[in-house]
Write a protein that holds these residues in place. Structure first.
Motif, PDB file in Angstrom:
ATOM      1  N   SER A  82      -2.467  14.893  -4.684  1.00 37.04           N
ATOM      2  CA  SER A  82      -2.801  14.033  -5.815  1.00 37.04           C
ATOM      3  C   SER A  82      -1.894  14.360  -6.986  1.00 37.04           C
ATOM      4  O   SER A  82      -1.495  15.516  -7.168  1.00 37.04           O
ATOM      5  CB  SER A  82      -4.263  14.180  -6.218  1.00 37.04           C
ATOM      6  N   TYR A 122      -2.437   0.524  -4.412  1.00 36.32           N
ATOM      7  CA  TYR A 122      -2.067  -0.812  -3.962  1.00 36.32           C
ATOM      8  C   TYR A 122      -1.302  -1.549  -5.061  1.00 36.32           C
ATOM      9  O   TYR A 122      -1.485  -1.296  -6.253  1.00 36.32           O
ATOM     10  CB  TYR A 122      -3.306  -1.621  -3.611  1.00 36.32           C
ATOM     11  N   ARG A 173      -3.722  14.118   2.788  1.00 35.52           N
ATOM     12  CA  ARG A 173      -4.836  13.496   2.083  1.00 35.52           C
ATOM     13  C   ARG A 173      -5.223  14.246   0.810  1.00 35.52           C
ATOM     14  O   ARG A 173      -5.736  13.661  -0.118  1.00 35.52           O
ATOM     15  CB  ARG A 173      -6.054  13.385   2.989  1.00 35.52           C
ATOM     16  N   ALA A 221       0.328   5.568   0.536  1.00 39.43           N
ATOM     17  CA  ALA A 221      -0.555   6.703   0.754  1.00 39.43           C
ATOM     18  C   ALA A 221       0.277   7.951   1.027  1.00 39.43           C
ATOM     19  O   ALA A 221       1.324   7.865   1.673  1.00 39.43           O
ATOM     20  CB  ALA A 221      -1.494   6.439   1.920  1.00 39.43           C
ATOM     21  N   THR A 270      -6.182   1.520  -7.317  1.00 38.59           N
ATOM     22  CA  THR A 270      -6.242   2.732  -6.509  1.00 38.59           C
ATOM     23  C   THR A 270      -7.607   2.854  -5.859  1.00 38.59           C
ATOM     24  O   THR A 270      -8.620   2.453  -6.438  1.00 38.59           O
ATOM     25  CB  THR A 270      -5.935   3.965  -7.383  1.00 38.59           C
ATOM     26  N   ASP A 271      -7.611   3.365  -4.653  1.00 36.97           N
ATOM     27  CA  ASP A 271      -8.836   3.680  -3.934  1.00 36.97           C
ATOM     28  C   ASP A 271      -8.795   5.184  -3.681  1.00 36.97           C
ATOM     29  O   ASP A 271      -8.138   5.644  -2.749  1.00 36.97           O
ATOM     30  CB  ASP A 271      -8.895   2.901  -2.627  1.00 36.97           C
ATOM     31  N   ASN A 272      -9.480   5.924  -4.515  1.00 37.22           N
ATOM     32  CA  ASN A 272      -9.410   7.378  -4.402  1.00 37.22           C
ATOM     33  C   ASN A 272     -10.101   7.910  -3.156  1.00 37.22           C
ATOM     34  O   ASN A 272      -9.816   9.018  -2.703  1.00 37.22           O
ATOM     35  CB  ASN A 272      -9.986   8.033  -5.655  1.00 37.22           C
ATOM     36  N   THR A 273     -11.009   7.115  -2.577  1.00 35.39           N
ATOM     37  CA  THR A 273     -11.643   7.565  -1.328  1.00 35.39           C
ATOM     38  C   THR A 273     -10.633   7.572  -0.188  1.00 35.39           C
ATOM     39  O   THR A 273     -10.771   8.328   0.770  1.00 35.39           O
ATOM     40  CB  THR A 273     -12.821   6.674  -0.964  1.00 35.39           C
ATOM     41  N   LYS A 274      -9.640   6.698  -0.310  1.00 32.17           N
ATOM     42  CA  LYS A 274      -8.595   6.642   0.714  1.00 32.17           C
ATOM     43  C   LYS A 274      -7.293   7.258   0.212  1.00 32.17           C
ATOM     44  O   LYS A 274      -6.311   7.298   0.964  1.00 32.17           O
ATOM     45  CB  LYS A 274      -8.341   5.183   1.107  1.00 32.17           C
ATOM     46  N   ASN A 275      -7.304   7.714  -1.041  1.00 32.22           N
ATOM     47  CA  ASN A 275      -6.096   8.284  -1.640  1.00 32.22           C
ATOM     48  C   ASN A 275      -4.919   7.319  -1.498  1.00 32.22           C
ATOM     49  O   ASN A 275      -3.809   7.717  -1.122  1.00 32.22           O
ATOM     50  CB  ASN A 275      -5.761   9.628  -0.983  1.00 32.22           C
ATOM     51  N   THR A 276      -5.187   6.063  -1.780  1.00 34.15           N
ATOM     52  CA  THR A 276      -4.195   5.011  -1.595  1.00 34.15           C
ATOM     53  C   THR A 276      -4.051   4.193  -2.876  1.00 34.15           C
ATOM     54  O   THR A 276      -5.044   3.947  -3.566  1.00 34.15           O
ATOM     55  CB  THR A 276      -4.599   4.089  -0.434  1.00 34.15           C
ATOM     56  N   SER A 302       0.847  -1.190   0.000  1.00 37.33           N
ATOM     57  CA  SER A 302       0.000   0.000   0.000  1.00 37.33           C
ATOM     58  C   SER A 302       0.882   1.239   0.000  1.00 37.33           C
ATOM     59  O   SER A 302       1.996   1.215   0.520  1.00 37.33           O
ATOM     60  CB  SER A 302      -0.901   0.027   1.230  1.00 37.33           C
TER      61      SER A 302
END
Length: 122
Positions: free
Chosen positions: A30, A80, A27, A23, A72-78, A21
């Motif tokens: 981007s 993988y 937050r 991040a 990518t999980d944009n809600t978590k700005n992460t 992961s």
């Protein structure tokens, strides 16, 4: 200054799986692309995979195609990196990077993490 923080590295047997992961420390940070690179002992750092911010474009090094998946999980700005069917030659320090385009050229990435060690035993 924004930092990229990687996690998920470790020791695994050949054939096993790991998920890395990454991040940003802020937050709201981007960039248009997030990539993974790796550096094995005695070798130069090399491209592994990259994903566009929307998640619509992904590219992989030939050596990991079919085994690794970047997401990518944009809600978590992460971002993988799911690594399956790991091989001893995948052993390396894995780095997360952020840049302006989903490309493999390292010089186009302007933010880098500290790296996380992945060791695959035979």
């Amino acid at each position: 200054q924004v930092q990229l923080v990687e996690s998920g590295g470790g020791l695994v047997q050949a054939g096993g799986s790991l998920r890395l992961s990454c991040a940003p420390s802020r937050r709201t940070f981007s960039r248009d692309a997030m990539g993974w690179f790796r550096q094995a002992p005695g070798k130069e750092r090399e491209f592994v995979a990259v994903i566009s911010r929307s998640g619509g474009n992904t590219y992989y090094a030939d050596s990991v195609k079919g085994r690794f998946t970047i997401s990518t999980d944009n809600t978590k700005n992460t971002v993988y990196l799911q690594m399956n069917s790991l091989k001893p030659e995948d052993t390396a320090v894995y780095y997360c990077a952020a840049g302006g385009a989903p490309v493999s050229r390292q010089s186009l990435y302007d933010y880098w993490g500290q790296g996380t060690q992945v060791t695959v035993s035979s």
